[in-house]
Design an enzyme around this catalytic site. Structure first.
Site, mmCIF file in Angstrom:
data_model
loop_
_atom_site.group_PDB
_atom_site.id
_atom_site.type_symbol
_atom_site.label_atom_id
_atom_site.label_comp_id
_atom_site.label_asym_id
_atom_site.label_seq_id
_atom_site.Cartn_x
_atom_site.Cartn_y
_atom_site.Cartn_z
ATOM 1 N N GLY A 203 0.809 -1.206 0.000
ATOM 2 C CA GLY A 203 0.000 0.000 0.000
ATOM 3 C C GLY A 203 0.840 1.252 0.000
ATOM 4 O O GLY A 203 2.035 1.217 0.290
ATOM 5 N N PRO A 205 2.473 4.817 1.035
ATOM 6 C CA PRO A 205 3.014 5.227 2.328
ATOM 7 C C PRO A 205 1.924 5.914 3.160
ATOM 8 O O PRO A 205 1.083 6.610 2.613
ATOM 9 C CB PRO A 205 4.116 6.230 1.971
ATOM 10 C CG PRO A 205 4.338 6.102 0.519
ATOM 11 C CD PRO A 205 3.165 5.443 -0.091
ATOM 12 N N GLY A 206 1.972 5.691 4.451
ATOM 13 C CA GLY A 206 1.051 6.400 5.329
ATOM 14 C C GLY A 206 -0.325 5.785 5.440
ATOM 15 O O GLY A 206 -1.207 6.346 6.065
ATOM 16 N N GLY A 208 -0.937 2.980 6.888
ATOM 17 C CA GLY A 208 -1.072 2.245 8.140
ATOM 18 C C GLY A 208 -0.498 0.847 8.108
ATOM 19 O O GLY A 208 -0.918 0.003 8.882
ATOM 20 N N GLU A 427 -9.778 30.851 -11.738
ATOM 21 C CA GLU A 427 -10.466 30.027 -10.734
ATOM 22 C C GLU A 427 -11.977 30.190 -10.855
ATOM 23 O O GLU A 427 -12.727 29.220 -10.685
ATOM 24 C CB GLU A 427 -10.000 30.391 -9.321
ATOM 25 C CG GLU A 427 -8.531 30.110 -9.046
ATOM 26 C CD GLU A 427 -8.124 28.664 -9.302
ATOM 27 O OE1 GLU A 427 -8.991 27.770 -9.206
ATOM 28 O OE2 GLU A 427 -6.942 28.437 -9.640
ATOM 29 N N HIS A 430 -13.131 27.779 -13.435
ATOM 30 C CA HIS A 430 -13.302 26.415 -12.914
ATOM 31 C C HIS A 430 -14.582 26.316 -12.090
ATOM 32 O O HIS A 430 -15.386 25.404 -12.266
ATOM 33 C CB HIS A 430 -12.143 26.054 -11.977
ATOM 34 C CG HIS A 430 -10.851 25.742 -12.663
ATOM 35 N ND1 HIS A 430 -10.757 24.872 -13.704
ATOM 36 C CD2 HIS A 430 -9.580 26.171 -12.410
ATOM 37 C CE1 HIS A 430 -9.476 24.781 -14.077
ATOM 38 N NE2 HIS A 430 -8.751 25.574 -13.306
HETATM 39 P P1 ADP Z 1 2.952 3.071 6.429
HETATM 40 O O1 ADP Z 1 3.724 2.090 7.240
HETATM 41 O O2 ADP Z 1 1.882 2.429 5.604
HETATM 42 O O3 ADP Z 1 3.782 4.012 5.633
HETATM 43 P P2 ADP Z 1 2.225 4.026 8.998
HETATM 44 O O4 ADP Z 1 1.615 2.831 9.605
HETATM 45 O O5 ADP Z 1 3.612 4.347 9.412
HETATM 46 O O6 ADP Z 1 2.127 3.979 7.429
HETATM 47 O O7 ADP Z 1 1.269 5.253 9.274
HETATM 48 C C1 ADP Z 1 1.745 6.464 9.785
HETATM 49 C C2 ADP Z 1 0.770 7.031 10.800
HETATM 50 O O8 ADP Z 1 -0.450 7.398 10.160
HETATM 51 C C3 ADP Z 1 0.362 6.011 11.840
HETATM 52 O O9 ADP Z 1 1.252 6.029 12.921
HETATM 53 C C4 ADP Z 1 -1.004 6.479 12.252
HETATM 54 O O10 ADP Z 1 -0.908 7.531 13.188
HETATM 55 C C5 ADP Z 1 -1.562 7.074 10.971
HETATM 56 N N1 ADP Z 1 -2.395 6.109 10.255
HETATM 57 C C6 ADP Z 1 -2.149 5.622 9.025
HETATM 58 N N2 ADP Z 1 -3.117 4.789 8.627
HETATM 59 C C7 ADP Z 1 -4.000 4.707 9.631
HETATM 60 C C8 ADP Z 1 -5.222 3.990 9.816
HETATM 61 N N3 ADP Z 1 -5.706 3.172 8.874
HETATM 62 N N4 ADP Z 1 -5.876 4.150 10.981
HETATM 63 C C9 ADP Z 1 -5.384 4.971 11.926
HETATM 64 N N5 ADP Z 1 -4.243 5.673 11.808
HETATM 65 C C10 ADP Z 1 -3.550 5.565 10.671
HETATM 66 ZN ZN ZN Z 2 -6.732 25.730 -13.089
#
Ligand code: ADP
Ligand code: ZN
Length: 648
Positions: A203, A205-206, A208, A427, A430
């Site tokens: 998935g 980044p970010g 979870g 804008e 748009h």
């Molecule tokens: P990844 O490993 O996929 O890059 P992380 O698990 O490190 O992402 O996510 C970073 C932060 O974002 C987590 O510590 C959390 O605070 C928040 N976060 C990301 N996805 C979720 C989720 N599905 N539910 C709750 N918090 C999330």
């Molecule tokens: Zn534009």
């Protein structure tokens, strides 16, 4: 690792210098030496080395303060005939002084200078280490550097549970059996089922992935080891592999447990791809070590390896073979409901006011990851705190969303009047098309406040996440995208680069409509994109369509865009007055929400402070007592680059 070498090196250097300081022999000349010998001023023992003589003066010799009675003289006695005889004769007159010859030690001969010795030693060590690092991985002095640097989060620190993870319910369900296995392995052995030992989380980044892995550990109440793929790929070749072995060994010792390998693509790239070909040994060794370790799991090892990546396409197929990472779980960007659930988790941790509408925030944040949403709530809380509010309000959430997505609003950026006016019309174009086109997403808000690199932005507020695009929706999107440039054309006497991102987005969409989605009548129900063309050898048989078709494709894409362009032009020309009003209102208020924009195009006045009012107010707040006449004149010099193209 490198740090250690430097520290040890510096320590040794320091030691050398201190030693020299302690050894405070004073240098004297050869003449002085012979005079001292003659006069019997010496005591103790003379040590005669190959290049110098060391000795001590008697207490009767008066010296300057701080000078030592110990001395040395640079003297190469071998160059002098009868040296020994001469010395003996003179010393014989003054008994009490002895002398002896000292051979140089072999290493002194090799490295006359201790400093040089140290440096050479380190260079040798350094290079040896690079070569034999992997061989030395097994322990001992050098092997210690191969010890993996994972952090062991034990049960106390892994307090993350499934309640902390939202919006990825399918993924949560899929890892259920892993937790069950860690808690109760017998259950699975009874029927002879094989539980996946390796789970690959895929998935953006970010989303979870790390959080989910931790939650698995938390739910199963087992230790969590984690290491990132980029940690493996360090400067010392061969260390990665030994780290892997070490990590797995430690993990087996504390089984049941979870090993989390973040960024597995850093080591697990498909072998034999990439530029140059050479230089990938390190990665391959590390990858092989992982594979060997995973294959070597016995049935008694309750170790689950979870790896995370966002680049499934580059992974080596060996990784996904049965018995390795054969369970793949996708951790997608959260959908509308998921975003709401995630927002709920984080909003519960801050004080929210009564007007906060998380559903609305969730609607306004398509494509946001969990991490973005967490950041959004945090930003909102910070903003509310900075304004000394009692609680977080909806406007803080909205502002925080824009900030997370586009960067902080740059209210102080000086935009010159023509630029500002073009942006306003752009804008407004748009926004007006968005409002007047039935199939488009509803307008959320439109703003000409520069943000990040952009001059302004128009936001839509989709009612739902879209998984499929209808043709009408695509065409509506095209028109909205073209509305900006058309407004410039029709209402300003010049056009700007501000439309670049719109043009790119429109072209992209039109291409997809024609090539992937079969939405062109002339080309019909055939997919023309598909496999990537071979860039090097375009004629080598992997062409999927003829040159003639290629031409048709080009004309079709252009036709799709041209059609949207004409429709939009008609729409804007029919609504000249509304356009003008909207643009003027933007110049005056800078930001309009959907409601306000609607009122404006209906010709009604809106009740809202203008930008000048706001600037006055803010200025009065930060510079109370200053003349109001100066308010609103931003003092930042125009150092910014010209505004870059803005999407939306
Ligand atoms: P990844 O490993 O996929 O890059 P992380 O698990 O490190 O992402 O996510 C970073 C932060 O974002 C987590 O510590 C959390 O605070 C928040 N976060 C990301 N996805 C979720 C989720 N599905 N539910 C709750 N918090 C999330
Ligand atoms: Zn534009």
């Amino acid at each position: 690792m490198f740090g250690w070498i430097i520290i040890i090196g510096l320590g040794l250097l320091l030691f050398v210098f201190i030693n020299r300081g302690l050894d405070s022999r004073r240098e004297i000349t050869a003449d002085q030496f012979w005079t001292y010998v003659e006069n019997g001023d010496l005591v103790g023992e003379l040590v005669i080395k190959e290049d110098k003589i060391e000795g001590t003066l008697g207490a009767n010799i008066q010296l300057r303060k701080g000078e030592s009675h110990k001395f040395y003289v640079s003297y190469n006695y071998t160059a002098e005939e009868n040296f020994d005889q001469r010395l003996r004769e003179k010393l014989a007159k003054h008994p009490g002084v002895t002398h002896r010859y000292q051979q140089r030690a072999w290493w002194e001969a090799l490295f006359p200078n201790l400093l040089v010795t140290v440096v050479i030693f380190f260079l040798i060590w350094f290079f040896l280490f690079r070569r034999i690092g992997s061989a030395a991985g097994g322990g001992g002095f050098l092997g210690g550097f191969g010890r993996s640097r994972h952090r062991l989060l034990n049960k106390e620190t892994t307090s993350v549970t499934f309640d902390d993870v939202a919006g990825i319910n399918e993924a949560k369900e899929e890892v259920g059996e892993v937790i069950e296995f860690l808690k109760n392995p017998r259950k699975f052995q009874r029927l002879g089922g094989r539980v996946p030992r390796g789970v690959l989380l895929i998935g953006e980044p970010g989303c979870g992935k790390t959080l989910l892995a931790k939650a698995i550990a938390g739910e199963a109440d087992v230790p969590f080891f984690s290491i990132s793929g980029s940690d493996f790929v360090e400067m010392f070749v061969g260390v990665g592999a030994s780290r892997v072995r070490d990590l797995f060994k430690q993990a087996k010792d504390s089984s049941p447990c979870i090993i989390f390998l973040d960024e597995i693509d850093a080591v697990g790239r498909r072998r034999g791809v990439g530029f140059g070909g050479g230089g990938h040994d390190e990665r391959e060794q590390t990858l092989n070590a992982i594979l060997v370790e995973m294959d070597g799991f016995g049935s008694s090892d309750q170790v689950i390896v979870i790896a995370a990546t966002n680049r499934m396409d580059v992974l080596d197929p060996a990784l996904t073979r049965p018995g390795r990472f054969d369970r793949q779980i996708s951790v997608p960007l959260p959908d509308l409901q998921g975003r709401y659930d995630i927002l709920k988790i984080y909003a519960a941790k801050v004080k929210c006011g009564p007007d906060v509408d998380l559903h609305r925030v969730a609607r306004g944040t398509p494509m946001f990851s969990g991490a973005d949403l967490a950041a959004l709530v945090n930003e909102a809380a910070i903003a509310a705190t900075m304004q000394n509010k009692e609680y977080v309000e909806q406007e803080d959430m909205e502002e925080a969303r824009d900030k997370v997505r586009w960067g902080r609003a740059r209210k102080s950026r000086v935009v010159d009047e023509t630029e500002k006016s073009i942006t306003a019309y752009h804008e407004a174009g748009h926004a007006l098309v968005q409002m007047l086109t039935e199939d488009a997403d509803p307008l959320h808000k439109v703003s000409i406040i520069p943000r990040g690199p952009m001059g302004g932005a128009t936001f839509s507020l989709p009612e739902k996440d879209r998984y499929i695009y209808t043709r009408r929706y695509c065409e509506a999107q095209l028109r909205v995208a073209l509305g900006g440039r058309l407004a410039e054309e029709l209402f300003c006497d010049d056009i700007s680069s501000g439309a670049a991102a719109d043009i790119a987005a429109a072209t992209d969409l039109a291409r997809k409509m024609v090539l992937d989605w079969g939405m062109s009548d002339r080309l019909g129900f055939v997919r023309y994109s598909g496999q990537q063309q071979n860039v090097m050898l375009p004629d080598l048989g992997n062409k999927e369509y003829s040159y003639k078709t290629a031409e048709t494709i080009d004309t079709e894409i252009k036709a799709v865009i041209d059609r949207a362009y004409e429709n939009t032009r008609k729409l804007l020309e029919e609504n000249r007055t509304q356009m003008g009003n909207l643009a003027q209102a933007l110049l005056k208020y800078e930001t309009l929400d959907a409601q306000e924009a609607k009122q404006i195009i209906e010709g009604k006045a809106i009740d809202k402070p203008t930008m000048t009012d706001l600037l006055d107010r803010e200025h009065a707040k930060s510079f109370p007592g200053e003349l109001k006449a100066q308010a609103g004149v931003p003092d930042t010099p125009k150092a910014d680059l010209p505004p870059l193209p803005e999407p939306g």
